[in-house]
Design an enzyme around this catalytic site. Structure first.
Site, PDB file in Angstrom:
ATOM      1  N   HIS A  33       0.929  -1.166   0.007  1.00  0.00           N
ATOM      2  CA  HIS A  33      -0.031   0.072   0.038  1.00  0.00           C
ATOM      3  C   HIS A  33       0.915   1.271  -0.147  1.00  0.00           C
ATOM      4  CE1 HIS A  33       0.369  -0.168   4.493  1.00  0.00           C
ATOM      5  NE2 HIS A  33       0.542   1.147   4.429  1.00  0.00           N
ATOM      6  N   ASP A  90      -0.010  -7.756   1.178  1.00  0.00           N
ATOM      7  CA  ASP A  90       0.344  -6.135   1.295  1.00  0.00           C
ATOM      8  C   ASP A  90       2.129  -6.235   1.496  1.00  0.00           C
ATOM      9  OD1 ASP A  90      -0.091  -3.507   1.523  1.00  0.00           O
ATOM     10  OD2 ASP A  90      -0.124  -3.358   3.739  1.00  0.00           O
ATOM     11  N   GLY A 112       3.330   6.396   8.538  1.00  0.00           N
ATOM     12  CA  GLY A 112       4.499   6.756   8.005  1.00  0.00           C
ATOM     13  C   GLY A 112       5.562   5.421   8.475  1.00  0.00           C
ATOM     14  N   ASN A 113       5.203   4.415   9.385  1.00  0.00           N
ATOM     15  CA  ASN A 113       5.825   3.485   9.819  1.00  0.00           C
ATOM     16  C   ASN A 113       5.578   2.381   8.833  1.00  0.00           C
ATOM     17  OD1 ASN A 113       6.049   4.617  12.956  1.00  0.00           O
ATOM     18  ND2 ASN A 113       7.722   3.559  12.305  1.00  0.00           N
ATOM     19  N   SER A 114       4.738   2.438   7.929  1.00  0.00           N
ATOM     20  CA  SER A 114       4.335   1.303   7.131  1.00  0.00           C
ATOM     21  C   SER A 114       5.526   0.917   6.220  1.00  0.00           C
ATOM     22  CB  SER A 114       3.207   1.720   6.037  1.00  0.00           C
ATOM     23  OG  SER A 114       1.751   1.880   6.848  1.00  0.00           O
ATOM     24  N   GLY A 127     -10.651 -22.995  -2.414  1.00  0.00           N
ATOM     25  CA  GLY A 127     -11.729 -22.682  -2.637  1.00  0.00           C
ATOM     26  C   GLY A 127     -12.839 -22.749  -1.433  1.00  0.00           C
ATOM     27  N   ILE A 133     -12.920 -21.048   5.855  1.00  0.00           N
ATOM     28  CA  ILE A 133     -12.615 -21.804   7.305  1.00  0.00           C
ATOM     29  C   ILE A 133     -12.747 -20.750   8.372  1.00  0.00           C
ATOM     30  CG2 ILE A 133     -11.088 -23.365   5.992  1.00  0.00           C
ATOM     31  CD1 ILE A 133      -8.656 -21.738   6.915  1.00  0.00           C
TER      32      ILE A 133
END
Length: 515
Positions: free
Chosen positions: A141, A171, A246-248, A304, A307
């Protein structure tokens, strides 16, 4: 000659007079302030206590020294990621730039149709160098939709970076700078983490570059919080080391200076850190990154099925003596799971001979396998153990769209819910798949068994006590037939996935009627 020398002395004297006067003036003020301060200084009381002896606080000083060493070792490998991206804005659809929103939606201006425009956006994130030749790990992201990526190194160099590959499901993303002999951080094993262990979070929160915060591992194996896609894996590391915007993409590091996670999101009512930060564990990060570096993309294995965890609350309904494993809540038609014969209510206890502790663990293990791989599941079905081979497909290759009609019906059960059939309008509003049958919840009474079980308006009950329901009448009849004082197990569809919920009966007041 003499007159020239005298003139030169006069000029030089004039040029030097300003600084000299300035210095003299400053000197006079300093002397004056010093003279004034002397009586005041004599009146100040001197402290009578001395600092604690090193022997008394040796453990704290040693800890500080260790943290300083750790921070100094990791910080050079941290980068600030600056991203420029462009987003199409369709003015005909009422999507306007922020500085134009005050004028309201419009599609034409001075009689001319407005065409889609590009809006430039800028973003900041973090990353960590994992190799001396410039490979950097960050979040998807952070770089999603980017047209230009630049990184600021710890020595303040700004280098252009290219996107090597991204994986929206986990991500994660890998970018690279053209350099060599760069500082880097080794991988750690997140499966060896335990709650209470010290961890440090590195990054660039709010643009304050090269920040380090310290905390502990608060919890492990946190589930996927994203309601938009239940296929996204969980197993997140929760920490109280401060993680902010900003830590991402920055690393979560253990006491040995090893990357054990990549910081990705926080949970906060204000948008700022409130004690709950989350990182993707390296058991997911490392294989994903290695695949992205090798091939530029990641294709995840797919069964598919839906769970959820086997819990102490629902284990008895699946004839399980222990609350372990992953119970099947949904099987898509013509999927690998359906072809293998998996059924709703099966409990998966082993994968390729290894125990499955919960749904999150199974989801991660299957997602990291390549399409075409045949896995061997050990399941419990109605109290009997069976072995089921499943050949995986590539995730994202199926379309669940479709419409279907249903008969109208409604009811208000004693469980505290109001039910209705899935009409075409309701199905479209919920974006429910065509093969979904059951009863949609219209309302939930506060404090009722349904409310206590976490049911909400818009959820769809598709099974009651392991028996499928076609409409609201079926659900109403099934819940009415549950003996008073006994629990009911309902299979609920919500936000594209199924989960089992246990309804505990309310204490009898003698005034209930109907369901």
């Amino acid at each position: 000659m003499t007159s020239w020398i005298e003139k030169w002395k006069t000029v030089v004297g004039r040029r030097l007079i300003v600084p000299i006067l300035t210095i003299a003036t400053v000197g006079s003020f300093v002397t004056y302030d010093f003279m004034k301060a002397m009586p005041a200084k004599a009146a100040v009381a001197a402290p009578t206590t001395s600092p604690l002896d090193d022997n008394n606080v040796g453990a704290l000083l040693s800890l500080d020294q260790a943290m300083e060493t750790l921070a100094a070792r990791v910080t050079p490998a941290i980068v600030n990621v600056t991203v420029t991206s462009r987003k199409k804005v369709d003015l005909t659809e009422g999507e306007l730039p922020e500085d134009m929103q005050q004028f309201g939606p419009f599609g034409q201006f001075f009689g001319h149709q407005m065409r889609p425009q590009q809006r430039v956006e800028h973003g900041l994130g973090s990353g960590v160098i994992i190799s001396p030749d410039g490979y950097i790990v960050t979040n998807n992201h952070v770089v999603d939709g980017s047209t230009d990526v630049r990184v600021t190194m710890s020595d303040r160099r700004i280098l252009p970076a290219k996107v090597v590959g991204t994986d929206p499901l986990t991500d994660l993303a890998v970018i690279k700078v053209d350099s060599h002999n760069l500082p880097n951080v080794p991988w750690g094993d997140s499966t060896k983490l335990r709650p209470g262990q010290t961890v440090l979070a590195f990054g660039n929160p709010f643009g304050f570059r090269f920040t380090v915060t310290r905390g502990i591992v608060s919890a492990l194996n946190r589930p996927n919080p994203y309601s938009d896609d239940p296929r996204k894996p969980g197993q997140f590391i929760q920490t109280d080391a401060a993680i902010n915007q900003g830590n991402s993409g920055g690393p979560l590091v253990n006491a040995r200076g090893e990357v054990v996670g990549i910081n990705t999101f926080l949970i906060s009512p204000s948008g700022s850190f409130s004690g709950m930060g989350f990182a993707i564990p390296t058991q997911i990060v490392r294989p994903t990154v290695e695949t992205l570096i090798r091939s530029g993309k990641v294709t995840h294995g797919y069964m598919g099925i839906g769970i959820s965890d086997v819990t102490p609350d629902n284990s008895k309904f699946f004839h399980m003596s222990n609350a372990v494993g992953a119970v099947v809540t949904q099987v898509e038609s013509d999927s690998p799971g359906a072809k293998a014969g998996l059924k709703v209510g099966d409990v998966i206890t082993k994968l390729d001979g290894h125990d499955v502790s919960d749904a999150g663990e199974l989801q991660v293990e299957v997602g990291q396998k390549s399409p075409g791989t045949t896995i061997h599941l050990q399941i419990m079905r109605d109290g009997k153990s069976e072995s089921v081979p499943v050949t995986l497909e590539a995730m994202g290759s199926r379309d669940r769209s479709g419409k279907e009609t249903a008969d109208a019906g409604h009811g208000k059960p004693r469980w505290g819910i109001g039910l209705a059939d899935l009409t075409p309008e309701v199905r479209e509003q919920l974006q429910a798949p065509a093969d979904l049958h059951g009863a949609v919840i219209q309302q939930v009474q506060p404090g009722s068994p349904a409310d206590n079980a976490g049911l909400q308006s818009g959820d769809v009950i598709v099974e009651v006590d392991r028996k499928p329901a076609q409409n609201a009448a079926d659900v109403q009849k099934a819940l009415s037939s549950v003996p008073r004082g006994q629990d009911a197990l309902v299979l609920v569809w919500s936000n594209g996935g199924n989960t089992f919920r246990v309804l505990h009966p309310a204490e009898s007041t003698g005034t209930e009627s109907g369901m």
